[in-house]
Design an enzyme around this catalytic site. Structure first.
Site, PDB file in Angstrom:
ATOM      1  N   HIS A  15      13.779  27.361 -38.258  1.00 37.93           N
ATOM      2  CA  HIS A  15      13.377  26.724 -37.003  1.00 37.93           C
ATOM      3  C   HIS A  15      11.950  27.113 -36.599  1.00 37.93           C
ATOM      4  O   HIS A  15      11.607  28.300 -36.628  1.00 37.93           O
ATOM      5  CB  HIS A  15      14.365  27.161 -35.908  1.00 37.93           C
ATOM      6  CG  HIS A  15      14.168  26.500 -34.583  1.00 37.93           C
ATOM      7  ND1 HIS A  15      14.168  27.199 -33.401  1.00 37.93           N
ATOM      8  CD2 HIS A  15      13.984  25.200 -34.252  1.00 37.93           C
ATOM      9  CE1 HIS A  15      13.998  26.358 -32.400  1.00 37.93           C
ATOM     10  NE2 HIS A  15      13.873  25.133 -32.878  1.00 37.93           N
ATOM     11  N   GLU A  42      11.848  23.167 -39.845  1.00 42.30           N
ATOM     12  CA  GLU A  42      11.685  22.291 -38.676  1.00 42.30           C
ATOM     13  C   GLU A  42      10.462  22.781 -37.935  1.00 42.30           C
ATOM     14  O   GLU A  42      10.227  23.996 -37.856  1.00 42.30           O
ATOM     15  CB  GLU A  42      12.919  22.389 -37.769  1.00 42.30           C
ATOM     16  CG  GLU A  42      12.912  21.462 -36.563  1.00 42.30           C
ATOM     17  CD  GLU A  42      12.301  22.030 -35.278  1.00 42.30           C
ATOM     18  OE1 GLU A  42      12.239  21.301 -34.287  1.00 42.30           O
ATOM     19  OE2 GLU A  42      11.863  23.205 -35.263  1.00 42.30           O
ATOM     20  N   ASP A  44       7.456  21.404 -34.556  1.00 41.66           N
ATOM     21  CA  ASP A  44       7.194  20.461 -33.465  1.00 41.66           C
ATOM     22  C   ASP A  44       5.774  19.927 -33.567  1.00 41.66           C
ATOM     23  O   ASP A  44       4.822  20.714 -33.676  1.00 41.66           O
ATOM     24  CB  ASP A  44       7.361  21.170 -32.119  1.00 41.66           C
ATOM     25  CG  ASP A  44       8.701  21.865 -32.002  1.00 41.66           C
ATOM     26  OD1 ASP A  44       9.729  21.180 -32.060  1.00 41.66           O
ATOM     27  OD2 ASP A  44       8.715  23.115 -31.863  1.00 41.66           O
ATOM     28  N   HIS A  57       4.919  23.541 -29.405  1.00 49.18           N
ATOM     29  CA  HIS A  57       6.183  23.277 -28.712  1.00 49.18           C
ATOM     30  C   HIS A  57       5.950  22.953 -27.234  1.00 49.18           C
ATOM     31  O   HIS A  57       6.429  21.941 -26.737  1.00 49.18           O
ATOM     32  CB  HIS A  57       7.112  24.487 -28.831  1.00 49.18           C
ATOM     33  CG  HIS A  57       8.452  24.276 -28.189  1.00 49.18           C
ATOM     34  ND1 HIS A  57       8.671  24.471 -26.833  1.00 49.18           N
ATOM     35  CD2 HIS A  57       9.637  23.865 -28.698  1.00 49.18           C
ATOM     36  CE1 HIS A  57       9.934  24.202 -26.550  1.00 49.18           C
ATOM     37  NE2 HIS A  57      10.539  23.829 -27.664  1.00 49.18           N
ATOM     38  N   GLU A 117       9.754  17.338 -35.800  1.00 45.41           N
ATOM     39  CA  GLU A 117      10.165  16.937 -34.454  1.00 45.41           C
ATOM     40  C   GLU A 117       8.954  16.407 -33.702  1.00 45.41           C
ATOM     41  O   GLU A 117       7.962  17.123 -33.522  1.00 45.41           O
ATOM     42  CB  GLU A 117      10.789  18.103 -33.676  1.00 45.41           C
ATOM     43  CG  GLU A 117      11.279  17.586 -32.323  1.00 45.41           C
ATOM     44  CD  GLU A 117      11.767  18.655 -31.357  1.00 45.41           C
ATOM     45  OE1 GLU A 117      12.139  19.765 -31.785  1.00 45.41           O
ATOM     46  OE2 GLU A 117      11.766  18.335 -30.152  1.00 45.41           O
TER      47      GLU A 117
HETATM   48  O1  G3P Z   1      14.621  20.033 -33.554  1.00 45.06           O
HETATM   49  C1  G3P Z   1      15.573  20.916 -33.075  1.00 45.06           C
HETATM   50  C2  G3P Z   1      15.053  21.870 -32.035  1.00 45.06           C
HETATM   51  O2  G3P Z   1      13.813  22.370 -32.422  1.00 45.06           O
HETATM   52  C3  G3P Z   1      14.958  21.246 -30.687  1.00 45.06           C
HETATM   53  O3  G3P Z   1      14.613  22.156 -29.676  1.00 45.06           O
HETATM   54  O4  G3P Z   1      13.036  23.073 -28.048  1.00 45.06           O
HETATM   55  O5  G3P Z   1      13.335  24.221 -30.212  1.00 45.06           O
HETATM   56  O6  G3P Z   1      12.142  22.042 -30.128  1.00 45.06           O
HETATM   57  P1  G3P Z   1      13.214  22.900 -29.517  1.00 45.06           P
HETATM   58 MG    MG Z   2      11.801  21.660 -32.276  1.00 43.12          MG
END
Ligand code: G3P
Ligand code: MG
Length: 261
Positions: A15, A42, A44, A57, A117
């Site tokens: 993540h 993953e 952002d 993020h 994302e």
């Molecule tokens: O994409 C899954 C997750 O990353 C969504 O929440 O706030 O960590 O971007 P966040």
């Molecule tokens: Mg995310």
């Protein structure tokens, strides 16, 4: 269970690049994930003042860059001068804000699959969806395939886009229809099925906290790929996989390895 193509991607993702072991959304984070054996990540992607997507993020710079202002106040080249590593630990001091282009190039070099994302700053939903999709399409132009946004013709190496923003997902689809998309939600809403159909999404990405066995079964019975964020306890990860969850991302890349599933 409905017969539909199996999830063609890795099942455990780091993540925000490297979970808790590195500063989120940096190249250093992705390298940390790689050092722990991860081949899926993953992160952002946001649009700053210019049309060059970067990794971030929050829409403001306070938490990770330690300065006032918004991401949309600066161009990508200016953000590249900011230190978004020091807040995490001295070892990462000097980590810059990477562009999405740099990030995808690293992923391609290292054979790392990405869930990108789309994380729009407020008011920038459509522009962010469009520019992120175009950047991903440029980076993977040799692998894009007509109909690649459908499960049966998804290309395993090509990133999966996802977003909480419906406007961003629609703009991404309009810009590059052949990229696969997932709809991100906190709680799965009652009308998830028609919404996914409308958006042409192959996957539903949801907060693991609110998922139940029956809801997971309903999504899988409908032939939708099911992804969970953010799974940090091995016991819970095993439970979710037992419910048919296809993949998840984790912050605890030290506890839940790439081969956990
Ligand atoms: O994409 C899954 C997750 O990353 C969504 O929440 O706030 O960590 O971007 P966040
Ligand atoms: Mg995310």
């Amino acid at each position: 269970m409905n017969k539909h193509p199996a999830w063609p991607y890795p099942r455990v993702l780091a993540h925000r690049g490297g979970g808790v072991l590195a500063p989120e959304n940096t190249l250093g984070a992705i390298r940390t994930g790689i050092a722990h054996g991860f081949r899926a990540v993953e992160f952002d992607a946001m649009l700053p003042a210019d049309d060059t997507p970067i990794l971030m993020h929050d829409p403001t710079l306070a938490r990770t860059a330690g300065r006032t202002g918004a991401v949309t106040d600066f161009k990508a080249a200016e953000l590249a001068q900011f230190d978004v590593g020091r807040w995490h630990s001295p070892a990462f001091a000097g980590e810059p804000v990477p562009t999405l282009e740099q990030t995808l190039a690293l992923c391609r070099r290292e054979g790392v699959w990405a869930n990108v994302e789309i994380k729009p700053a407020p008011g920038r939903e459509a522009a962010t969806g469009r520019m992120v999709a175009l950047q991903v399409a440029r980076a993977f132009s040799d692998q894009l395939r007509p109909g690649g946004d459908r499960q049966e013709s998804a290309v395993p190496g090509v990133p999966l886009l996802s977003s909480f923003s419906i406007e961003a997902l629609i703009a991404a689809r309009d810009a590059v229809p052949d990229l696969p998309r997932g709809w991100l939600v906190d709680r799965v809403p009652g009308d998830w099925r028609p919404r996914l159909d409308e958006l042409g999404c192959v996957a539903l990405h949801t907060n693991q906290r609110h998922l139940t066995a029956s809801l997971a079964a309903a999504v899988k019975d409908a032939g939708i790929w099911l992804f969970c964020y953010t799974v940090n306890e091995p016991g819970r990860a095993r439970e979710l996989l037992g419910w048919g969850v296809d993949a998840f991302c984790t912050d605890r890349i030290d506890l839940i390895g790439p081969d956990f599933a």
